[in-house]
Design a protein around this motif. Structure first.
Motif, PDB file in Angstrom:
ATOM      1  N   LEU B 210      -8.625  11.654  18.403  1.00 43.02           N
ATOM      2  CA  LEU B 210      -7.555  11.484  17.424  1.00 43.02           C
ATOM      3  C   LEU B 210      -7.009  10.060  17.390  1.00 43.02           C
ATOM      4  CD1 LEU B 210      -7.794  14.550  17.138  1.00 43.02           C
ATOM      5  CD2 LEU B 210      -5.346  14.518  16.667  1.00 43.02           C
ATOM      6  N   ARG B 211      -6.985   9.417  18.546  1.00 42.01           N
ATOM      7  CA  ARG B 211      -6.541   8.019  18.545  1.00 42.01           C
ATOM      8  C   ARG B 211      -7.548   7.146  17.815  1.00 42.01           C
ATOM      9  NH1 ARG B 211      -4.343   7.975  24.764  1.00 42.01           N
ATOM     10  NH2 ARG B 211      -2.140   8.293  24.258  1.00 42.01           N
ATOM     11  N   MET B 212      -8.828   7.423  18.021  1.00 44.56           N
ATOM     12  CA  MET B 212      -9.864   6.673  17.313  1.00 44.56           C
ATOM     13  C   MET B 212      -9.711   6.859  15.802  1.00 44.56           C
ATOM     14  SD  MET B 212     -11.774   4.806  19.165  1.00 44.56           S
ATOM     15  CE  MET B 212     -13.255   4.494  18.237  1.00 44.56           C
ATOM     16  N   LEU B 213      -9.455   8.095  15.390  1.00 43.83           N
ATOM     17  CA  LEU B 213      -9.274   8.368  13.958  1.00 43.83           C
ATOM     18  C   LEU B 213      -8.129   7.546  13.385  1.00 43.83           C
ATOM     19  CD1 LEU B 213      -9.670  12.185  13.244  1.00 43.83           C
ATOM     20  CD2 LEU B 213     -10.681  10.286  11.984  1.00 43.83           C
ATOM     21  N   ALA B 214      -7.045   7.460  14.145  1.00 41.53           N
ATOM     22  CA  ALA B 214      -5.884   6.691  13.680  1.00 41.53           C
ATOM     23  C   ALA B 214      -6.258   5.221  13.502  1.00 41.53           C
ATOM     24  CB  ALA B 214      -4.722   6.836  14.653  1.00 41.53           C
ATOM     25  N   VAL B 215      -6.972   4.668  14.477  1.00 46.51           N
ATOM     26  CA  VAL B 215      -7.363   3.255  14.397  1.00 46.51           C
ATOM     27  C   VAL B 215      -8.320   3.026  13.230  1.00 46.51           C
ATOM     28  CG1 VAL B 215      -8.487   1.364  15.599  1.00 46.51           C
ATOM     29  CG2 VAL B 215      -7.044   2.933  16.870  1.00 46.51           C
ATOM     30  N   LEU B 216      -9.280   3.917  13.079  1.00 50.75           N
ATOM     31  CA  LEU B 216     -10.274   3.748  12.015  1.00 50.75           C
ATOM     32  C   LEU B 216      -9.621   3.802  10.632  1.00 50.75           C
ATOM     33  CD1 LEU B 216     -13.232   5.910  13.414  1.00 50.75           C
ATOM     34  CD2 LEU B 216     -13.020   3.424  13.402  1.00 50.75           C
ATOM     35  N   ILE B 217      -8.758   4.784  10.432  1.00 51.88           N
ATOM     36  CA  ILE B 217      -8.103   4.920   9.129  1.00 51.88           C
ATOM     37  C   ILE B 217      -7.182   3.729   8.877  1.00 51.88           C
ATOM     38  CG2 ILE B 217      -6.445   6.295   7.793  1.00 51.88           C
ATOM     39  CD1 ILE B 217      -7.616   8.790   9.181  1.00 51.88           C
ATOM     40  N   SER B 218      -6.398   3.369   9.891  1.00 51.70           N
ATOM     41  CA  SER B 218      -5.439   2.274   9.744  1.00 51.70           C
ATOM     42  C   SER B 218      -6.147   0.945   9.464  1.00 51.70           C
ATOM     43  CB  SER B 218      -4.583   2.176  11.007  1.00 51.70           C
ATOM     44  OG  SER B 218      -3.680   1.115  10.907  1.00 51.70           O
ATOM     45  N   SER B 219      -7.216   0.672  10.197  1.00 56.14           N
ATOM     46  CA  SER B 219      -7.897  -0.616  10.013  1.00 56.14           C
ATOM     47  C   SER B 219      -8.614  -0.663   8.668  1.00 56.14           C
ATOM     48  CB  SER B 219      -8.863  -0.888  11.173  1.00 56.14           C
ATOM     49  OG  SER B 219      -9.734   0.195  11.371  1.00 56.14           O
ATOM     50  N   ALA B 220      -9.191   0.447   8.252  1.00 52.32           N
ATOM     51  CA  ALA B 220      -9.875   0.471   6.953  1.00 52.32           C
ATOM     52  C   ALA B 220      -8.872   0.270   5.815  1.00 52.32           C
ATOM     53  CB  ALA B 220     -10.630   1.781   6.776  1.00 52.32           C
ATOM     54  N   LEU B 221      -7.703   0.919   5.928  1.00 49.85           N
ATOM     55  CA  LEU B 221      -6.672   0.741   4.900  1.00 49.85           C
ATOM     56  C   LEU B 221      -6.197  -0.706   4.854  1.00 49.85           C
ATOM     57  CD1 LEU B 221      -4.370   3.894   5.310  1.00 49.85           C
ATOM     58  CD2 LEU B 221      -5.822   3.309   3.358  1.00 49.85           C
ATOM     59  N   ALA B 222      -6.014  -1.286   6.044  1.00 46.19           N
ATOM     60  CA  ALA B 222      -5.565  -2.677   6.111  1.00 46.19           C
ATOM     61  C   ALA B 222      -6.585  -3.592   5.435  1.00 46.19           C
ATOM     62  CB  ALA B 222      -5.345  -3.091   7.564  1.00 46.19           C
ATOM     63  N   ALA B 223      -7.864  -3.295   5.639  1.00 47.42           N
ATOM     64  CA  ALA B 223      -8.926  -4.120   5.050  1.00 47.42           C
ATOM     65  C   ALA B 223      -8.847  -4.119   3.524  1.00 47.42           C
ATOM     66  CB  ALA B 223     -10.288  -3.617   5.508  1.00 47.42           C
ATOM     67  N   LEU B 224      -8.477  -2.980   2.971  1.00 48.17           N
ATOM     68  CA  LEU B 224      -8.344  -2.892   1.515  1.00 48.17           C
ATOM     69  C   LEU B 224      -7.238  -3.838   1.041  1.00 48.17           C
ATOM     70  CD1 LEU B 224      -9.602  -1.403  -0.795  1.00 48.17           C
ATOM     71  CD2 LEU B 224      -7.979   0.457  -0.459  1.00 48.17           C
ATOM     72  N   GLY B 225      -6.177  -3.923   1.821  1.00 45.15           N
ATOM     73  CA  GLY B 225      -5.118  -4.894   1.521  1.00 45.15           C
ATOM     74  C   GLY B 225      -5.665  -6.310   1.575  1.00 45.15           C
ATOM     75  N   GLY B 226      -6.608  -6.533   2.468  1.00 48.76           N
ATOM     76  CA  GLY B 226      -7.238  -7.850   2.588  1.00 48.76           C
ATOM     77  C   GLY B 226      -8.068  -8.192   1.358  1.00 48.76           C
ATOM     78  N   VAL B 227      -8.779  -7.189   0.829  1.00 49.97           N
ATOM     79  CA  VAL B 227      -9.573  -7.403  -0.385  1.00 49.97           C
ATOM     80  C   VAL B 227      -8.647  -7.857  -1.522  1.00 49.97           C
ATOM     81  CG1 VAL B 227     -11.099  -6.340  -2.080  1.00 49.97           C
ATOM     82  CG2 VAL B 227     -11.260  -5.675   0.337  1.00 49.97           C
ATOM     83  N   PHE B 228      -7.525  -7.177  -1.629  1.00 48.06           N
ATOM     84  CA  PHE B 228      -6.550  -7.552  -2.659  1.00 48.06           C
ATOM     85  C   PHE B 228      -6.110  -9.008  -2.464  1.00 48.06           C
ATOM     86  CE2 PHE B 228      -2.209  -8.226  -4.047  1.00 48.06           C
ATOM     87  CZ  PHE B 228      -2.270  -7.804  -5.363  1.00 48.06           C
ATOM     88  N   GLN B 229      -5.847  -9.348  -1.226  1.00 47.43           N
ATOM     89  CA  GLN B 229      -5.384 -10.703  -0.900  1.00 47.43           C
ATOM     90  C   GLN B 229      -6.374 -11.760  -1.394  1.00 47.43           C
ATOM     91  OE1 GLN B 229      -5.218 -11.358   3.309  1.00 47.43           O
ATOM     92  NE2 GLN B 229      -4.230 -13.355   3.132  1.00 47.43           N
ATOM     93  N   THR B 230      -7.652 -11.568  -1.102  1.00 48.78           N
ATOM     94  CA  THR B 230      -8.673 -12.540  -1.497  1.00 48.78           C
ATOM     95  C   THR B 230      -8.663 -12.789  -2.999  1.00 48.78           C
ATOM     96  OG1 THR B 230     -10.071 -11.676   0.254  1.00 48.78           O
ATOM     97  CG2 THR B 230     -11.142 -13.049  -1.397  1.00 48.78           C
ATOM     98  N   PHE B 231      -8.631 -11.703  -3.765  1.00 51.90           N
ATOM     99  CA  PHE B 231      -8.781 -11.845  -5.208  1.00 51.90           C
ATOM    100  C   PHE B 231      -7.480 -12.261  -5.883  1.00 51.90           C
ATOM    101  CE2 PHE B 231     -12.527  -9.773  -3.843  1.00 51.90           C
ATOM    102  CZ  PHE B 231     -13.514 -10.230  -4.709  1.00 51.90           C
ATOM    103  N   TYR B 232      -6.357 -11.895  -5.268  1.00 54.49           N
ATOM    104  CA  TYR B 232      -5.068 -12.276  -5.848  1.00 54.49           C
ATOM    105  C   TYR B 232      -4.762 -13.752  -5.568  1.00 54.49           C
ATOM    106  CZ  TYR B 232      -0.002 -12.304  -6.699  1.00 54.49           C
ATOM    107  OH  TYR B 232       1.254 -12.602  -7.147  1.00 54.49           O
TER     108      TYR B 232
END
Ligand SMILES: Nc1ncnc2c1ncn2[C@@H]1O[C@H](COP(=O)(O)OP(=O)(O)O)[C@@H](O)[C@H]1O
Ligand SMILES: [Mg+2]
Lengths: 241, 331
Positions: B210-232
């Motif tokens: 369950l801790r791994m799941l939390a890290v995986l979901i959190s980091s993947a979501l954060a990465a999506l914010g990063g994609v936005f950052q690059t293009f914005y």
């Protein structure tokens, strides 16, 4: 009766200190067995070995014919062991109902089914009146009942109770004794309980195991055990029986 | 549970946000875009800390990885961001998974786990400084959008208003996802781990999984914010993207708003970002040269919260305004 739990030659050292040393005993299916002994005798450590908190240095734990030695706590729970903690560990920010819900989720995949089971358990332990309160707001006796409720909600075949009566008032002790007796008689729940309240031990248990300095010093019916000179000398002599 | 009043307020707020670009000027839209970006990132961080009790002080790592992966795929291989984001999220999740395995297998706890997350963000900062094909410390740049051209949503090249709606959608999506997670079996089990790991484990919960799941979901979501950052922003500098300061900027809104609550990160971002902007503006107007002013302000905000509202502003505000039916519950 067949043994539901069988513990053989269990040993555990903590840096030099022999906390549990070559302990063997059995808990028959449907029985209530008490584990007694002075403070530091190794009772809680024995529970931790059974429930998988740490593996034993030597020895084996068998539940219902299946070896569970070295299981993790979540695996032990899945195998059918429910346990309470002597130093209570409620999920403080969660409500009383949510605490028990987490226990119920061990078997129920559906939230609705788990919630309904949790509510049944809450009523059973007379906690339904405070179901929506945060667990951290509970008094110690209520927290002890919550420990039992959460463990019970995991639908264990063997319930391990670590001093759940300590700190309760006499009327509360009687209530809890009634609940445990009822669970045992009506639902056939097997219970292994660490207990200092001898009145409850005598009232509830079919069988008593006595530990001292990590070793088993007696094992028998409550009447036989309290008459045992070694037990009287090491333990009961110092307590009010 | 939310009260009727809360639902009305939420609908009004949502309507205001949707209509904002029609009434607000460019500056307001750009400030609120930043607000929403931090709200989104705070929500991602909150999954780890607020739900599962795992303190990450290096979330800039996941945001930055997502930003660079999607940016590089677009620039060098023409991969549109909507496809590149899958690779971005996978890369960040891989990094998160690696840190998770290290931390959880070796039972690295609390502060030490947080230090591990910082260490990896620092390693990434130094590594990206030296990755010359991505611009190194000189920065990574996407060609600017020609203002005369129409918005190109597929390639995420367009006007600030387009980006505003993209981040608004992302923030609402993250809120919905977080809410779904929190009210699921997984959510309750995460909270149990956060509150009392030993008792959670005894209740049949596999801590590692369950801790791994939390890290995986959190980091993947954060990465999506990063994609936005690059293009914005169209520019990425390792010294900013992977900095400790950025990680703190991601965390602060969630803490100020209320760690572990659903609306905390959003409220916190709406409090901190505009105040930070205002401060910069005032300092500029006064003709003062005061670098580090914003950091100082964030520091002061954190102290104020820790001292006066350790649970964050949201639980207090929700209680005051009668937005939740039961105390101590986020909804
Ligand atoms: N996790 C541990 N680490 C080190 N020593 C421990 C640990 N748990 C128990 N002990 C020691 O083992 C002995 C037995 O403790 P315990 O099993 O808690 O006794 P009881 O429950 O019978 O009072 C004590 O001396 C205690 O200090
Ligand atoms: Mg003990």
């Amino acid at each position: 009766m067949a043994a539901l739990l069988s513990v053989s030659n269990l040993s555990k050292r903590f840096r030099g200190l022999k906390a549990v040393s070559d302990v063997s005993f059995e808990v028959p299916a449907g029985a209530i067995v008490a584990l007694i002994g002075p403070n530091g005798a190794g009772k809680t450590t024995t529970f931790n070995l059974i429930a998988g908190v740490f593996p034993p240095d030597e020895g084996a734990v068998v539940l219902d014919g299946r070896p569970i030695t070295g299981f993790r706590p979540d695996q032990a729970c899945a195998a059918g062991i429910g346990r309470t903690f002597q130093i209570v560990k409620p999920f403080g920010e969660l409500s009383v109902e949510e605490n028990v819900l987490v226990g119920a989720l061990a078997r129920e995949k559906s939230l609705a089914a788990a919630r309904s089971h949790a509510r049944t358990v809450l009523r059973r332990l007379d906690l339904d009146g405070m179901a929506q309160r945060p667990a951290r707001s509970l008094t110690l006796p209520d927290r002890k009942r919550l420990e039992v409720a959460r463990a019970l909600a995991t639908r264990p075949t063997l319930l391990l109770l670590d001093e759940v009566l300590a700190g309760l008032r006499p009327t509360e002790v009687d209530q809890m004794v009634e609940v445990l007796r009822d669970l045992n008689r009506r639902e056939g729940l097997t219970i292994l309980m660490i207990e200092h309240v001898m009145r409850a031990v005598m009232a509830l248990s079919d069988h008593v195991v006595v530990l001292e300095h990590g070793e088993k010093i007696a094992d028998g019916t409550p009447a036989a055990v309290v008459a045992d000179p070694r037990v009287i000398h090491s333990y009961l002599g110092a307590e009010d029986v | 549970m939310l009260t009727r009043r809360a639902i009305i307020l939420a609908v009004l707020l949502a309507a205001a946000l949707v209509l904002l670009p029609l009434v607000g000027d460019r500056y307001v839209v750009s400030v609120v875009t930043t607000v929403l970006w931090f709200a989104y990132l705070g929500q991602a961080w909150n999954v780890m800390m607020g739900f599962a009790g795992l303190l990450s002080l290096g979330h800039a790592l996941y945001v930055g990885l997502g930003a660079y992966v999607a940016g590089a795929l677009y620039l060098y291989a023409g991969v549109v961001p909507w496809v590149g984001m899958a690779a971005a999220m996978a890369a960040a999740a891989a990094a998160g998974g690696f840190i998770g395995v290290l931390g959880f297998r070796f039972r690295v706890k609390g502060v030490h786990f947080a230090l591990l997350t910082i260490a990896f963000a620092e390693v990434a900062r130094i590594a990206f400084d030296h990755l010359t094909f991505l611009g190194g410390s000189g920065g990574f740049f996407l060609p600017a959008h020609d203002p005369g051209m129409a918005d190109d949503l597929l390639n995420l090249r367009g006007s600030p208003v387009m980006f505003y709606y993209v981040i608004l959608a992302l923030t609402v999506g993250a809120l919905a996802l977080a809410r779904g997670l929190l009210h699921s079996r997984l959510g309750y089990q995460w909270l149990a781990i956060r509150e009392e790991p030993d008792a959670a484990e005894a209740s049949g919960i596999n801590l590692f999984r369950l801790r791994m799941l939390a890290v995986l979901i959190s980091s993947a979501l954060a990465a999506l914010g990063g994609v936005f950052q690059t293009f914005y922003f169209s520019t990425l500098f390792p010294e900013q993207v992977f900095s400790m300061g950025r990680s703190i900027e991601i965390i602060l809104p969630a803490i100020v708003g209320g760690t572990g609550t659903l609306f905390g990160p959003i409220l916190g971002a709406f409090i901190l970002t505009p105040l930070g902007e205002l401060l910069t503006f005032v300092v500029d107007q006064a003709g003062m040269d005061a670098p580090g002013m914003k950091q100082l302000f964030y520091g002061a905000a954190l102290v104020a919260i820790v001292v006066f509202r350790p649970d964050g502003v949201w639980p207090w505000l929700a209680d005051r305004l009668g937005l939740v039916r039961r105390r101590g519950e986020d909804e």
